[in-house]
Design an enzyme around this catalytic site. Structure first.
Site, PDB file in Angstrom:
ATOM      1  N   LYS A  80       0.851  -1.187   0.000  1.00 22.39           N
ATOM      2  CA  LYS A  80       0.000   0.000   0.000  1.00 22.39           C
ATOM      3  C   LYS A  80       0.889   1.240   0.000  1.00 22.39           C
ATOM      4  CE  LYS A  80      -3.977   1.851   2.603  1.00 22.39           C
ATOM      5  NZ  LYS A  80      -4.915   1.546   3.716  1.00 22.39           N
ATOM      6  N   SER A 154      -9.631   1.833   2.088  1.00 27.30           N
ATOM      7  CA  SER A 154      -8.448   2.506   1.555  1.00 27.30           C
ATOM      8  C   SER A 154      -7.347   1.566   1.065  1.00 27.30           C
ATOM      9  CB  SER A 154      -7.876   3.465   2.598  1.00 27.30           C
ATOM     10  OG  SER A 154      -7.351   2.776   3.705  1.00 27.30           O
ATOM     11  N   SER A 178     -10.036  -1.031   6.795  1.00 26.88           N
ATOM     12  CA  SER A 178      -9.562  -0.875   5.425  1.00 26.88           C
ATOM     13  C   SER A 178      -8.656  -1.978   4.917  1.00 26.88           C
ATOM     14  CB  SER A 178      -8.854   0.475   5.267  1.00 26.88           C
ATOM     15  OG  SER A 178      -9.803   1.508   5.236  1.00 26.88           O
TER      16      SER A 178
END
Length: 480
Positions: A80, A154, A178
């Site tokens: 990420k 996210s 998330s």
């Protein structure tokens, strides 16, 4: 090559270990899929093709020399884009950080490097993981099961990339769901370890006391393998604590005989999509048929504690991001600016009161879990929303029953280990996620029960059909 890409991390790791396939072959296949598919899916901000192939060649030489590091050695993974990578831009999903190139690696990157993993790219995220995911400075991440829908949460690029077979695993973050939300929305596995099991050093924070780091993978055993590689205390993150390391062999061998699974009432079934409710009813039957005992339990009034999470998140994110947002107002998205404006109204009194109420909830949560190994809920109440629909609010009065993350964020509040894994599909072909939650430090039990459940289903083996495109529309530079 697609057949190799569809294997689990555990299986491809075994093939690499036994030198039946090479890390270079595996990495080349993944990069080819990224090139063909990411123009549609939009999972990546930065693709690290040259760096990944260098790492794969290094892994190949090491393994040939007998220096095998373990099940992640030579296996392609992604990160990420909140996670700092030395010499590689790390944007946090914000145009205001488009040129940010850290001079250090996050702790999880160091540990993945130690394990010999091959990082193929930085995955898309909502801006600062704050959202809502309505601004896409580096391209829109689409749900591989329905390209007109979001992924939910996210860690969007992480989940979409794993789902589309563009990495065997990804490292995401979970502050209010998330990791678990995108896992549910994309039909993959997402594991939020106990707070403090995995270091957050080098991960751009959103909330010091709510942030967790964990894996998104194809199946539960893969999640256990990745967590085992990245777990452990770190003096650079004061939130970490020594914990018993995961026993991956025991997770692989576990069954459901004698397990006690708590099913909460009320809140977790209010306003739920009927197809999701039906799928969960089947889950309960499957647990019982496999030898588990399903126990009705009464949880604390979850809806009443949702505001506590919002207050803590808003206050802590304001203290972290307000100065940057003020200095870069023209390049920060409107969603983040709106969140900062709302957060500015939270007082010190509000924050301290929320932390006290949080402690009360944690005590009641532990009491509710007495006598059961895990509790089982749906991960999300409905399917991911369409891009042209406004996202359900996760703040304010309507969030009690309207927010997509209402079943997830309460377990970030407690720091409890929680996992999402596939448990069905809707008639329209969209995945449904099962969430299993345990007491803090009982990650082993959560993963054992999740893996045992997965053995009696095949939902995790299903793959979406994604239209192919030409080259990735923009493969940004890897940094200086």
């Amino acid at each position: 090559m697609t057949e190799l890409a569809a294997l689990s991390l555990a299986r491809v790791g075994e093939l690499i270990r036994d030198r039946e396939v090479s890390p270079v072959e595996v990495t080349t296949g993944v990069l080819e899929r990224i090139d063909r598919l990411d123009g549609v899916v939009g999972a990546f901000v930065t693709v690290l093709a040259d760096r990944a192939l260098r790492a794969a060649r290094t892994a190949e030489r090491e393994i040939a020399a007998g220096a095998y590091r373990g099940p992640l050695h030579g296996v392609p993974v992604s990160l990420k884009d909140l996670i700092s990578t030395r010499g590689i831009r790390s944007t946090a999903g914000s145009a205001s950080m488009a040129d940010r190139v850290p001079d250090h690696d996050a702790a999880v990157v160091e540990r993945l490097d130690d394990a010999g993993a091959v990082v193929v790219g930085k995955a898309q995220t909502y801006e600062f993981a704050m959202g809502p995911g309505t601004v896409y400075p580096f391209g829109r991440t689409r749900n591989p099961w329905d390209l007109d829908r979001v992924t939910i949460g996210s860690s969007s690029g992480s989940a979409a990339g794993v789902c589309a077979l563009m990495s065997y695993a990804s490292i995401g973050t979970d502050t209010g769901g998330s990791i678990r939300g995108p896992a549910s929305g994309c039909g993959v596995v997402g594991f939020k370890p106990t707070y403090g099991r995995v270091s957050r050093y080098g991960v751009l924070p959103l909330s010091w006391t709510l942030d967790h780091v964990g894996p998104l993978t194809r199946d539960v055993l893969d999640a256990a393998l990745v967590t085992r590689a990245i777990e452990g205390p770190d003096p650079r993150d004061r939130g970490t604590a020594p914990m018993v390391p995961l026993d991956v062999a025991a997770i692989a061998a576990a069954d459901l005989t004698g397990r006690r699974v708590g099913v909460p009432d009320a809140f977790f079934f209010d306003g739920v999509d009927p197809e999701f409710h039906a799928a969960f009813s089947v889950v309960v039957e499957q647990f019982t048929a496999a030898g588990a005992t399903v126990v009705p339990i009464t949880m604390p009034p979850i809806g009443d504690f949702q505001t506590v999470h919002s207050v803590i998140l808003l206050a802590e994110s304001y203290s972290i991001h307000e100065e940057h947002v003020r200095a870069h107002r023209d390049t920060v998205g409107p969603g983040v600016r709106d969140r900062m404006a709302l957060a500015a109204s939270v007082t010190a009194r509000d924050y301290l009161r929320a932390q006290r109420v949080r402690a009360v909830f944690a005590e009641r949560f532990h009491h509710a879990l007495a006598g059961v190994d895990v509790i089982a809920t749906l991960t999300s109440p409905t399917v991911p929303h369409l891009f042209d629909q406004p996202p359900p609010s996760d703040h304010g009065a309507e969030s009690r029953f309207g927010a997509q993350n209402r079943f997830r964020r309460i377990f970030s509040l407690t720091g409890a280990p929680a996992i999402s894994l596939p448990c069905g599909f809707t008639g329209a072909g969209l995945p449904i996620g099962l969430q299993l939650v345990g007491r803090p430090h009982r990650d082993q039990a959560v993963l054992e029960i999740a893996n045992a459940y997965q053995h009696i289903t095949d939902w995790h083996l299903r793959r979406p059909s994604i239209p192919q495109t030409g080259a990735h529309p923009s493969t940004p530079a890897e940094g200086n």
